[in-house]
Design a protein around this motif. Structure first.
Motif, PDB file in Angstrom:
ATOM      1  N   GLU A 169      46.534  34.157  45.849  1.00 22.52           N
ATOM      2  CA  GLU A 169      46.613  34.091  47.308  1.00 22.52           C
ATOM      3  C   GLU A 169      46.383  35.500  47.858  1.00 22.52           C
ATOM      4  O   GLU A 169      47.047  36.442  47.440  1.00 22.52           O
ATOM      5  CB  GLU A 169      47.984  33.571  47.748  1.00 22.52           C
ATOM      6  N   GLN A 220      51.723  33.518  46.503  1.00 20.58           N
ATOM      7  CA  GLN A 220      51.464  32.654  45.363  1.00 20.58           C
ATOM      8  C   GLN A 220      50.337  33.260  44.529  1.00 20.58           C
ATOM      9  O   GLN A 220      49.616  34.139  44.996  1.00 20.58           O
ATOM     10  CB  GLN A 220      51.052  31.264  45.845  1.00 20.58           C
ATOM     11  N   PRO A 221      50.161  32.759  43.289  1.00 24.45           N
ATOM     12  CA  PRO A 221      49.044  33.264  42.479  1.00 24.45           C
ATOM     13  C   PRO A 221      47.697  33.004  43.164  1.00 24.45           C
ATOM     14  O   PRO A 221      47.481  31.948  43.740  1.00 24.45           O
ATOM     15  CB  PRO A 221      49.149  32.468  41.186  1.00 24.45           C
ATOM     16  N   LYS A 244      45.767  30.785  51.836  1.00 22.69           N
ATOM     17  CA  LYS A 244      46.296  29.432  51.638  1.00 22.69           C
ATOM     18  C   LYS A 244      47.243  28.957  52.729  1.00 22.69           C
ATOM     19  O   LYS A 244      47.418  27.756  52.916  1.00 22.69           O
ATOM     20  CB  LYS A 244      47.034  29.345  50.299  1.00 22.69           C
ATOM     21  N   ARG A 245      47.878  29.894  53.447  1.00 22.31           N
ATOM     22  CA  ARG A 245      48.908  29.483  54.405  1.00 22.31           C
ATOM     23  C   ARG A 245      49.182  30.572  55.426  1.00 22.31           C
ATOM     24  O   ARG A 245      48.664  31.678  55.329  1.00 22.31           O
ATOM     25  CB  ARG A 245      50.188  29.104  53.665  1.00 22.31           C
TER      26      ARG A 245
END
Length: 153
Positions: A48, A45-46, A66-67
């Motif tokens: 990330e 993602q942006p 983020k994940r």
């Protein structure tokens, strides 16, 4: 031709065959690494960032800012940190442990298992446990006041 000439010819043929197989294996490994990097870049993602990549038996696990991304056959399976409920480590005997140095495998949410197969595993387990760790509760009856406000008397 004499026997030693036949043996020399066979040894030379075996060496050429070995080098051809080894070269193909190296090319395949490089191509798979390049393809993994390309696929990973399309999934991010942006803003990330990739923190760690840990290879596993079924595919690589990627810890981002983020994940948690897990590589399966064709793509990636993502678990945001808000969905991570439990990270549990087990030693070689199957007993639960909290020390990443003693872990032989790490289970996330009771479903996904990462085996200790690389040197990055220790740091990966530490960072993943830190992301899932819940904040400690305050003592009973004592609540923290926000900055700049007084407690009611």
């Amino acid at each position: 031709m004499q026997v030693w000439q036949y043996l020399l010819l066979c040894a030379l043929g075996a060496l050429i065959l070995f080098l051809a197989v080894w070269s193909a294996a190296v090319k395949r490994r490089r191509r798979k690494e390049r393809d993994f990097t390309r696929r990973l870049e399309t999934v991010l993602q942006p803003r990330e960032n990739v923190k760690l990549v840990c290879p596993n038996r079924g595919g690589r696990w990627v810890l981002t800012s983020k994940r948690l991304l897990m590589e399966d056959g064709d793509g990636f399976f993502a678990i945001p940190f808000s969905k991570l409920k439990r990270v549990q480590g087990q030693d070689a005997n199957g007993k639960t442990t909290t020390s990443p140095a003693k872990m032989a495998r790490l289970t996330v949410n009771g479903e996904y298992t990462l085996h200790n197969t690389c040197e990055v595993f220790l740091e990966f387990a530490k960072q993943l446990k830190a992301k899932v760790k819940k904040p400690k509760k305050t003592a009973k009856g004592v609540a923290k006041c926000p900055e700049g406000k007084k407690r009611p008397s």
